[in-house]
Design a protein around this motif. Structure first.
Motif, short mmCIF file in Angstrom:
data_model
loop_
_atom_site.label_atom_id
_atom_site.label_comp_id
_atom_site.label_asym_id
_atom_site.label_seq_id
_atom_site.Cartn_x
_atom_site.Cartn_y
_atom_site.Cartn_z
N SER A 1 -3.31 -7.14 -7.56
CA SER A 1 -3.36 -7.01 -6.11
C SER A 1 -2.60 -8.10 -5.36
O SER A 1 -1.70 -7.80 -4.57
CB SER A 1 -4.81 -6.96 -5.65
OG SER A 1 -4.86 -6.80 -4.26
N HIS B 1 0.17 3.17 -3.80
CA HIS B 1 -0.56 4.44 -3.70
C HIS B 1 -1.46 4.63 -4.91
O HIS B 1 -2.63 5.01 -4.79
CB HIS B 1 0.41 5.63 -3.58
CG HIS B 1 0.98 5.80 -2.22
ND1 HIS B 1 0.24 6.20 -1.13
CD2 HIS B 1 2.25 5.64 -1.77
CE1 HIS B 1 1.01 6.28 -0.07
NE2 HIS B 1 2.24 5.93 -0.43
N MET C 1 -7.86 2.34 -8.54
CA MET C 1 -9.12 1.74 -8.08
C MET C 1 -10.31 2.51 -8.61
O MET C 1 -11.30 1.93 -9.06
CB MET C 1 -9.15 1.69 -6.54
CG MET C 1 -10.35 0.97 -5.99
SD MET C 1 -10.46 -0.78 -6.44
CE MET C 1 -9.11 -1.45 -5.48
N TYR D 1 -2.54 2.29 -7.01
CA TYR D 1 -3.53 1.22 -7.05
C TYR D 1 -4.72 1.56 -6.15
O TYR D 1 -5.88 1.40 -6.56
CB TYR D 1 -2.90 -0.11 -6.60
CG TYR D 1 -3.80 -1.30 -6.80
CD1 TYR D 1 -3.72 -2.06 -7.95
CD2 TYR D 1 -4.73 -1.66 -5.83
CE1 TYR D 1 -4.56 -3.15 -8.15
CE2 TYR D 1 -5.57 -2.75 -6.02
CZ TYR D 1 -5.49 -3.49 -7.18
OH TYR D 1 -6.32 -4.56 -7.37
N ASP D 2 -4.43 2.00 -4.92
CA ASP D 2 -5.48 2.25 -3.94
C ASP D 2 -6.29 3.52 -4.22
O ASP D 2 -7.37 3.69 -3.65
CB ASP D 2 -4.89 2.35 -2.54
CG ASP D 2 -4.36 1.02 -2.03
OD1 ASP D 2 -4.78 -0.04 -2.54
OD2 ASP D 2 -3.51 1.04 -1.12
N SER D 3 -5.79 4.41 -5.07
CA SER D 3 -6.49 5.67 -5.31
C SER D 3 -6.95 5.76 -6.77
O SER D 3 -8.01 5.26 -7.13
CB SER D 3 -5.61 6.85 -4.91
OG SER D 3 -4.39 6.82 -5.63
N HIS E 1 0.82 -1.21 0.00
CA HIS E 1 0.00 0.00 0.00
C HIS E 1 0.85 1.27 0.00
O HIS E 1 0.41 2.31 -0.47
CB HIS E 1 -0.93 0.04 1.22
CG HIS E 1 -1.96 -1.03 1.22
ND1 HIS E 1 -3.01 -1.07 0.35
CD2 HIS E 1 -2.09 -2.13 2.01
CE1 HIS E 1 -3.75 -2.13 0.59
NE2 HIS E 1 -3.22 -2.79 1.60
#
Length: 120
Positions: free
Chosen positions: A61, A41, A48, A43-45, A35
């Motif tokens: 993931s 960073h 996604m 990937y999560d924002s 993460h």
């Protein structure tokens, strides 16, 4: 995506140097997780939000999580003097790196089909 690829390749080289040369530059407590690295960073924002429904995105993931966990396990085994486990884990890190790169390529191709760049 090229930036994520380069960052992970540099990280793998640092791990390899640590193991082969005993550079003592990689400390367990300094390792990022899936993460907190630049790919994580993204990937999560942005990733996604924009690509979360794409199977090529979802496929990133687990190997990415496992890559970072295996890197931590590798440094722990190396620090503890467990050469056999260190060698196995280094092989696994290299294999996971390749899977991540294949998944990044697949995601890039999928996003280009839809005319949206991944903006990474």
């Amino acid at each position: 995506m090229e930036s994520a690829r380069q960052n992970h390749e540099i990280f793998v080289r640092r791990l390899q140097n640590e193991i082969t040369e005993g550079s003592h530059q990689v400390r367990l407590e300094d390792l990022k997780d899936h993460h907190t690295c630049s790919l994580g960073h993204w990937y999560d924002s942005f990733g996604m939000k924009n690509f979360g429904a794409l199977p090529e995105f979802v496929a990133l993931s687990e190997p990415h999580r496992e890559f970072h966990q295996t890197a931590k396990d590798l440094i722990s085994a190396y620090s503890g003097g467990d050469q056999a486990t260190t060698e196995k884990l280094l092989e696994r890190v290299l294999a996971l790196r390749d899977v991540i790169f294949q998944n990044l390529d697949a995601l890039s191709a999928a996003t280009q089909k839809s005319h949206q760049g991944p903006n990474l």
